[in-house]
Write an enzyme that holds these catalytic residues in place. Structure first.
Site, short mmCIF file in Angstrom:
data_model
loop_
_atom_site.label_atom_id
_atom_site.label_comp_id
_atom_site.label_asym_id
_atom_site.label_seq_id
_atom_site.Cartn_x
_atom_site.Cartn_y
_atom_site.Cartn_z
N ASP A 1 -4.72 -3.68 10.97
CA ASP A 1 -4.30 -2.92 9.79
C ASP A 1 -4.29 -3.84 8.57
OD1 ASP A 1 -2.99 -1.40 7.83
OD2 ASP A 1 -1.66 -0.45 9.29
N SER B 1 3.21 5.23 7.86
CA SER B 1 2.89 4.50 6.64
C SER B 1 4.05 4.59 5.64
CB SER B 1 1.58 5.04 6.05
OG SER B 1 1.11 4.24 5.00
N HIS C 1 -5.28 0.95 9.98
CA HIS C 1 -4.24 1.85 9.47
C HIS C 1 -4.53 3.30 9.82
CE1 HIS C 1 -0.70 2.24 6.92
NE2 HIS C 1 -1.26 3.25 6.28
#
Length: 471
Positions: free
Chosen positions: A380, A278, A412
């Site tokens: 995501d 991320s 995610h």
């Protein structure tokens, strides 16, 4: 150590020299200025937060008030040089105190680890409340905070087991110091089998550039160490302790420590991989590109080399910030906050790896980049999967060996939390291990014959957590 937040007078003042004391710095007419001083930090850090309502949009560039962090490996003159020398010696001595005993014992006691974690948690909590005080608590922030609480509760059975491993396993070496700034620490996850040199993954955790912490990589560290892979989870200053340049500097120093010291822990210096998840994927990519630019003759000296990194793995990362500003704003990471983190709209290009690699002036730097693999879930909605797909295609066009691997319907947090806690077969994890052990038939055969991982959380709770996840 705990930080002290020092308010600054709001009375405007004329220009001051670099030697002006913190209490005499000019206040910002558009925001609230504070100084954050940690007893571990040798210099004050400026914090500029622009108060805004939930619907307010920032129309102009945000002027960052964070100075770039000085590296303990930097070069200074006069008294500054003496201070840098003392910092280097302090860091080196502190780091050596964490070298492992090969009977499995720790130099850092459990109580010391808990004390350190508690102090950092307290500091982050104070900073978070200060941040919310000046930003205001909007509807989106409240709903996401509640969703986060529900999400954490549903995954609590897994978090308890992972937390127990983190604090009590002899394979985990917590809080190894790698720099002189607050949060310049990393955790090492060592395999039980100490024979031979092991491949290494230097991992930068995510957290929206605000709530990242090295312990978030514990589950990945545990599972990779079970496959005879050493994992170093590198912590870094988050906003509002620092802005993106500070985060990249911290990450680079952490990578340097791994490259220069991991052999002391049984790591193979010819098989060091860099990985981020991320926001951590973005920071790691920026650090890698910055280092490549330095080596191509367009920057200063450094203590590690891109050639020491055998490959880069990006998990659910974002690499073109211009494509993400409005998306993040709609999801609660408001434009003004995001631009403050990124040091203003004028810096978005500089910290967008997808755009940086297309600059014809740094072709020599781009040519130094290692093979790159980008993992992303097609479901995501925190960072759309096109972020990885587009970056991989851009890298291929400029001559970098790169590929993106998309996982159908995965979100995610599926790839990083829910799937590993589900146990059994985890495709992303298998792909990661396969890339690390590429060309090693014996290791790949061992991985194929490895028993299925045990389940940490019941399926119903995993599905409920997925449905309420704020990420």
């Amino acid at each position: 150590m705990l930080a002290q937040i020092l308010p600054v007078s709001n009375n405007p003042s004329p220009k001051t020299s670099s030697s002006t004391s913190p209490s005499k710095q000019p206040a910002s007419p558009t925001g609230v200025t504070m100084f954050l001083r940690s007893e571990d930090d040798l210099s004050a850090t400026h914090l500029l937060i622009s108060p805004r309502s939930e619907k307010d949009k920032l129309t102009g560039g945000v002027k960052p008030s964070f100075p770039r962090a000085s590296s303990y490996t930097g070069v200074g003159g006069g008294g500054a040089n003496l201070n840098q020398h003392r910092r280097r010696r302090s860091v080196s001595e502190t780091s050596l105190s964490y070298l492992p005993d090969y009977d499995g014992r720790h130099h850092q006691s459990f109580s010391e680890g808990v004390k350190h974690a508690a102090s950092e948690t307290y500091l982050m909590t104070r900073l978070a409340f200060k941040l919310l005080k000046y930003l205001g608590v909007g509807y989106k922030w409240m709903t996401r905070f509640l969703a986060l609480g529900c999400y954490a509760f549903l995954l609590l059975p897994g978090f308890i087991q992972v937390g127990y491993y983190y604090f009590f396993s002899k394979q985990v070496h917590r809080g190894i110091v790698y720099g002189n700034q607050p949060r310049n620490r990393l955790d090492l996850y060592l395999p039980k089998n100490r024979s031979g040199q092991k491949p290494v993954v230097a991992f930068i955790t995510g957290g929206a550039w605000i709530i990242g912490y090295k312990a978030w990589g514990c589950l990945l560290g545990q599972q990779l160490s079970e496959r005879d892979i050493i994992v170093a989870c590198i912590d870094y200053r988050n906003f509002p302790q620092g802005t993106i340049s500070d985060m990249v500097t911290d990450a680079s120093q952490g990578i340097s420590f791994v490259c220069n010291h991991i052999a002391e822990y049984g790591g193979d210096t010819n098989r060091i991989y860099l990985m981020g998840q991320s926001a951590g994927a973005h920071i790691a990519a920026c650090a890698l590109l910055e280092q490549a630019t330095k080596e191509a003759g367009q920057g200063g000296s450094s203590s590690w080399s891109v050639s020491q990194i055998k490959g880069y793995f990006g998990l659910s990362g974002g690499y073109n910030l211009f494509n993400l500003v409005d998306h993040f704003d709609s999801r609660g990471l408001y434009r003004s906050i995001f631009l403050s983190i990124m040091e203003g709209e004028q810096s978005l290009g500089r910290y967008s790896p997808e755009l940086v690699v297309q600059d014809p002036n740094i072709r020599d730097a781009v040519a130094l980049l290692p093979p790159i693999v980008l993992f992303h879930g097609s479901g995501d909605y925190s960072i759309p999967s096109n972020a990885s797909k587009d970056f991989a295609e851009t890298l291929q066009r400029v001559g970098v060996k790169a590929q993106s691997i998309l996982y159908d319907g995965r979100t995610h947090t599926d790839l990083f939390l829910q799937d590993p806690m589900r146990g059994g077969k985890d495709q992303m994890f298998s792909d990661l291990v396969a890339h690390i052990y590429a060309g090693d038939g014996e290791a790949l055969a061992k991985e194929a014959a490895a028993p299925s991982r045990r389940r940490l959380v019941p399926e119903l709770m995993l599905k409920l957590a997925r449905s309420v996840s704020p990420f």
